[in-house]
Scaffold this motif. Structure first.
Motif, PDB file in Angstrom:
ATOM      1  N   UNK A   1      45.851 -12.558  63.779  1.00  0.00           N
ATOM      2  CA  UNK A   1      46.323 -11.351  64.436  1.00  0.00           C
ATOM      3  C   UNK A   1      45.494 -11.118  65.697  1.00  0.00           C
ATOM      4  N   UNK A   2      46.173 -10.642  66.744  1.00  0.00           N
ATOM      5  CA  UNK A   2      45.505 -10.356  68.006  1.00  0.00           C
ATOM      6  C   UNK A   2      45.759  -8.906  68.397  1.00  0.00           C
ATOM      7  N   UNK A   3      44.671  -8.203  68.719  1.00  0.00           N
ATOM      8  CA  UNK A   3      44.754  -6.813  69.133  1.00  0.00           C
ATOM      9  C   UNK A   3      44.150  -6.659  70.512  1.00  0.00           C
ATOM     10  N   UNK A   4      44.559  -5.592  71.200  1.00  0.00           N
ATOM     11  CA  UNK A   4      44.074  -5.323  72.542  1.00  0.00           C
ATOM     12  C   UNK A   4      43.898  -3.826  72.717  1.00  0.00           C
ATOM     13  N   UNK A   5      43.243  -3.462  73.803  1.00  0.00           N
ATOM     14  CA  UNK A   5      43.190  -2.065  74.245  1.00  0.00           C
ATOM     15  C   UNK A   5      43.810  -2.010  75.634  1.00  0.00           C
ATOM     16  N   UNK A   6      44.800  -1.156  75.804  1.00  0.00           N
ATOM     17  CA  UNK A   6      45.520  -1.078  77.073  1.00  0.00           C
ATOM     18  C   UNK A   6      45.463   0.337  77.625  1.00  0.00           C
ATOM     19  N   UNK A   7      45.586   0.422  78.925  1.00  0.00           N
ATOM     20  CA  UNK A   7      45.651   1.720  79.582  1.00  0.00           C
ATOM     21  C   UNK A   7      47.098   2.231  79.551  1.00  0.00           C
ATOM     22  N   UNK A   8      47.239   3.475  79.176  1.00  0.00           N
ATOM     23  CA  UNK A   8      48.538   4.138  79.161  1.00  0.00           C
ATOM     24  C   UNK A   8      48.387   5.469  79.883  1.00  0.00           C
ATOM     25  N   UNK A   9      49.473   6.144  80.098  1.00  0.00           N
ATOM     26  CA  UNK A   9      49.404   7.442  80.754  1.00  0.00           C
ATOM     27  C   UNK A   9      48.522   8.382  79.934  1.00  0.00           C
ATOM     28  N   UNK A  10      47.507   8.902  80.561  1.00  0.00           N
ATOM     29  CA  UNK A  10      46.633   9.852  79.895  1.00  0.00           C
ATOM     30  C   UNK A  10      45.462   9.253  79.165  1.00  0.00           C
ATOM     31  N   UNK A  11      45.308   7.928  79.184  1.00  0.00           N
ATOM     32  CA  UNK A  11      44.165   7.352  78.483  1.00  0.00           C
ATOM     33  C   UNK A  11      44.347   5.893  78.137  1.00  0.00           C
ATOM     34  N   UNK A  12      43.906   5.526  76.936  1.00  0.00           N
ATOM     35  CA  UNK A  12      44.012   4.151  76.460  1.00  0.00           C
ATOM     36  C   UNK A  12      44.553   4.149  75.038  1.00  0.00           C
ATOM     37  N   UNK A  13      45.018   2.974  74.611  1.00  0.00           N
ATOM     38  CA  UNK A  13      45.551   2.828  73.257  1.00  0.00           C
ATOM     39  C   UNK A  13      45.273   1.434  72.734  1.00  0.00           C
ATOM     40  N   UNK A  14      44.923   1.353  71.457  1.00  0.00           N
ATOM     41  CA  UNK A  14      44.897   0.060  70.788  1.00  0.00           C
ATOM     42  C   UNK A  14      46.326  -0.443  70.630  1.00  0.00           C
ATOM     43  N   UNK A  15      46.484  -1.745  70.565  1.00  0.00           N
ATOM     44  CA  UNK A  15      47.808  -2.339  70.436  1.00  0.00           C
ATOM     45  C   UNK A  15      47.691  -3.657  69.701  1.00  0.00           C
ATOM     46  N   UNK A  16      48.763  -4.067  69.051  1.00  0.00           N
ATOM     47  CA  UNK A  16      48.806  -5.351  68.369  1.00  0.00           C
ATOM     48  C   UNK A  16      49.841  -6.225  69.056  1.00  0.00           C
ATOM     49  N   UNK A  17      49.512  -7.495  69.229  1.00  0.00           N
ATOM     50  CA  UNK A  17      50.375  -8.423  69.951  1.00  0.00           C
ATOM     51  C   UNK A  17      51.273  -9.181  68.990  1.00  0.00           C
ATOM     52  N   UNK A  18      52.533  -9.349  69.381  1.00  0.00           N
ATOM     53  CA  UNK A  18      53.478 -10.172  68.626  1.00  0.00           C
ATOM     54  C   UNK A  18      54.656 -10.511  69.521  1.00  0.00           C
ATOM     55  N   UNK A  19      54.975 -11.791  69.590  1.00  0.00           N
ATOM     56  CA  UNK A  19      56.180 -12.269  70.270  1.00  0.00           C
ATOM     57  C   UNK A  19      56.289 -11.763  71.706  1.00  0.00           C
ATOM     58  N   UNK A  20      55.185 -11.841  72.441  1.00  0.00           N
ATOM     59  CA  UNK A  20      55.209 -11.497  73.845  1.00  0.00           C
ATOM     60  C   UNK A  20      55.242 -10.018  74.153  1.00  0.00           C
ATOM     61  N   UNK A  21      54.950  -9.197  73.165  1.00  0.00           N
ATOM     62  CA  UNK A  21      54.946  -7.751  73.366  1.00  0.00           C
ATOM     63  C   UNK A  21      53.756  -7.140  72.652  1.00  0.00           C
ATOM     64  N   UNK A  22      53.432  -5.921  73.036  1.00  0.00           N
ATOM     65  CA  UNK A  22      52.358  -5.162  72.404  1.00  0.00           C
ATOM     66  C   UNK A  22      52.937  -3.906  71.782  1.00  0.00           C
ATOM     67  N   UNK A  23      52.625  -3.678  70.515  1.00  0.00           N
ATOM     68  CA  UNK A  23      53.005  -2.437  69.847  1.00  0.00           C
ATOM     69  C   UNK A  23      51.799  -1.517  69.835  1.00  0.00           C
ATOM     70  N   UNK A  24      51.965  -0.328  70.399  1.00  0.00           N
ATOM     71  CA  UNK A  24      50.858   0.612  70.474  1.00  0.00           C
ATOM     72  C   UNK A  24      50.522   1.169  69.094  1.00  0.00           C
ATOM     73  N   UNK A  25      49.224   1.354  68.856  1.00  0.00           N
ATOM     74  CA  UNK A  25      48.720   1.904  67.602  1.00  0.00           C
ATOM     75  C   UNK A  25      48.137   3.288  67.874  1.00  0.00           C
ATOM     76  N   UNK A  26      48.104   4.162  66.882  1.00  0.00           N
ATOM     77  CA  UNK A  26      47.606   5.534  67.103  1.00  0.00           C
ATOM     78  C   UNK A  26      46.078   5.619  67.101  1.00  0.00           C
ATOM     79  N   UNK A  27      45.456   4.755  67.897  1.00  0.00           N
ATOM     80  CA  UNK A  27      43.999   4.725  68.047  1.00  0.00           C
ATOM     81  C   UNK A  27      43.704   4.532  69.533  1.00  0.00           C
ATOM     82  N   UNK A  28      42.652   5.150  70.012  1.00  0.00           N
ATOM     83  CA  UNK A  28      42.379   5.109  71.447  1.00  0.00           C
ATOM     84  C   UNK A  28      41.934   3.736  71.932  1.00  0.00           C
ATOM     85  N   UNK A  29      41.356   2.951  71.055  1.00  0.00           N
ATOM     86  CA  UNK A  29      40.970   1.589  71.405  1.00  0.00           C
ATOM     87  C   UNK A  29      40.732   0.808  70.129  1.00  0.00           C
ATOM     88  N   UNK A  30      40.463  -0.474  70.275  1.00  0.00           N
ATOM     89  CA  UNK A  30      40.228  -1.315  69.098  1.00  0.00           C
ATOM     90  C   UNK A  30      39.013  -0.832  68.318  1.00  0.00           C
TER      91      UNK A  30
END
Length: 273
Positions: free
Chosen positions: A1-30
């Motif tokens: 599994x691969x996770x990232x932290x990305x910048x979004x409007x208003x801050x940052x969000x943890x995200x999980x990678x799958x099939x060329x996309x990132x699904x945002x998680x309800x956490x500010x970062x990893x």
């Protein structure tokens, strides 16, 4: 599994990678995800999605409590620098203000004329650990990411302590992904490389580490408690600019690309500010 932290409007969000996309998680970062106990990401499959190619990566962990760095930990690099193999890890610290995202600019340290590259495998801690056994140390590793310990060699050599050359603001890429240990194992042998303006400067295998990730967690945790989101930079292989003849250093406009197989790459342009 691969996770990232990305910048979004208003801050940052943890995200999980799958099939060329990132699904945002309800956490500010990893780091926050790790401190929450690394909950199963499948529960958040309905979260907002980003196209991977459009992601603006923040530092993987935005505010780690500790960044512990290891010097002289690849056999080839130690020999390159004219030193003997160490009997214990050489440790120094870095501060969170030094961290940047995988594609952010490296701000060249003001006043330095010897800014060097240092591709590194970074260990990210997933659970609190103190005075760990080897088994406990392995279990505490959440996974691995890419880092580059950009170093101002002239500042580093002003004294016998290295800190002042190692932690200038906005100099240390960390990301883009956390490759979790359940996939990578606790001591992965991965190809690591660094190019500057397209020319390969470093290329090695993380299996060449004198002290591997488990031994580093065990050793460091005997000195200080490690907590979820803490980061260990494990050292750099041979090929740094300071070890070349003649020496080579980074300049305004230089582009540093740091890659580790299976994890990803950081591509950072150097700027003056």
């Amino acid at each position: 599994m691969k996770l990232a932290t990305v910048r979004i409007e208003g801050g940052t969000s943890a995200a999980v990678e799958a099939e060329g996309a990132l699904t945002l998680l309800p956490f500010s970062d990893v780091g926050e995800w790790l401190r929450a106990g690394s909950p199963a990401v499948e529960a958040y499959d309905g979260g907002a999605r980003l196209v991977l190619s459009e992601a603006d990566f923040a530092p993987l962990v935005t505010a780690p409590g500790k960044i512990v760095c290891v010097g002289l930990n690849y056999r080839e690099h130690i020999l390159e620098m004219g030193r003997e193999l160490p009997t214990h890890p050489t440790l120094f610290a870095k501060f969170a203000d030094a961290l940047i995202g995988a594609n952010d600019p490296i701000v060249l340290p003001p006043g330095s004329e010897a800014v060097d590259w240092e591709a590194e495998l970074a260990v990210v801690i997933g659970s609190r650990v103190s005075r760990a056994t080897e088994e406990e140390a392995a279990a505490a590793i959440a996974g691995f990411t890419v880092a580059n310990d950009i170093s101002a060699r002239d500042f580093q050599r002003r004294t016998t302590e290295w800190l002042q050359g190692k932690t200038f603001d906005a100099t240390t890429p960390l990301g883009p992904f956390l490759l979790t240990a359940d996939e990578a194992g606790s001591a992965p042998a991965l190809e690591i490389s660094c190019t500057v303006d397209g020319a390969t400067k470093q290329k090695a295998d993380t299996g060449d580490l004198v002290f591997g990730p488990v031994e580093l967690v065990r050793y460091i945790s005997a000195v200080t408690t490690l907590n979820p989101g803490d980061v260990i930079l494990t050292g750099t292989p041979g090929g740094v600019g300071d070890g070349l003849n003649p020496k080579e250093f980074l300049a305004d406009g230089s582009v540093v690309t740091t890659s580790i197989s299976g994890i990803g790459e950081c591509r950072n342009a150097c700027i003056l500010r």
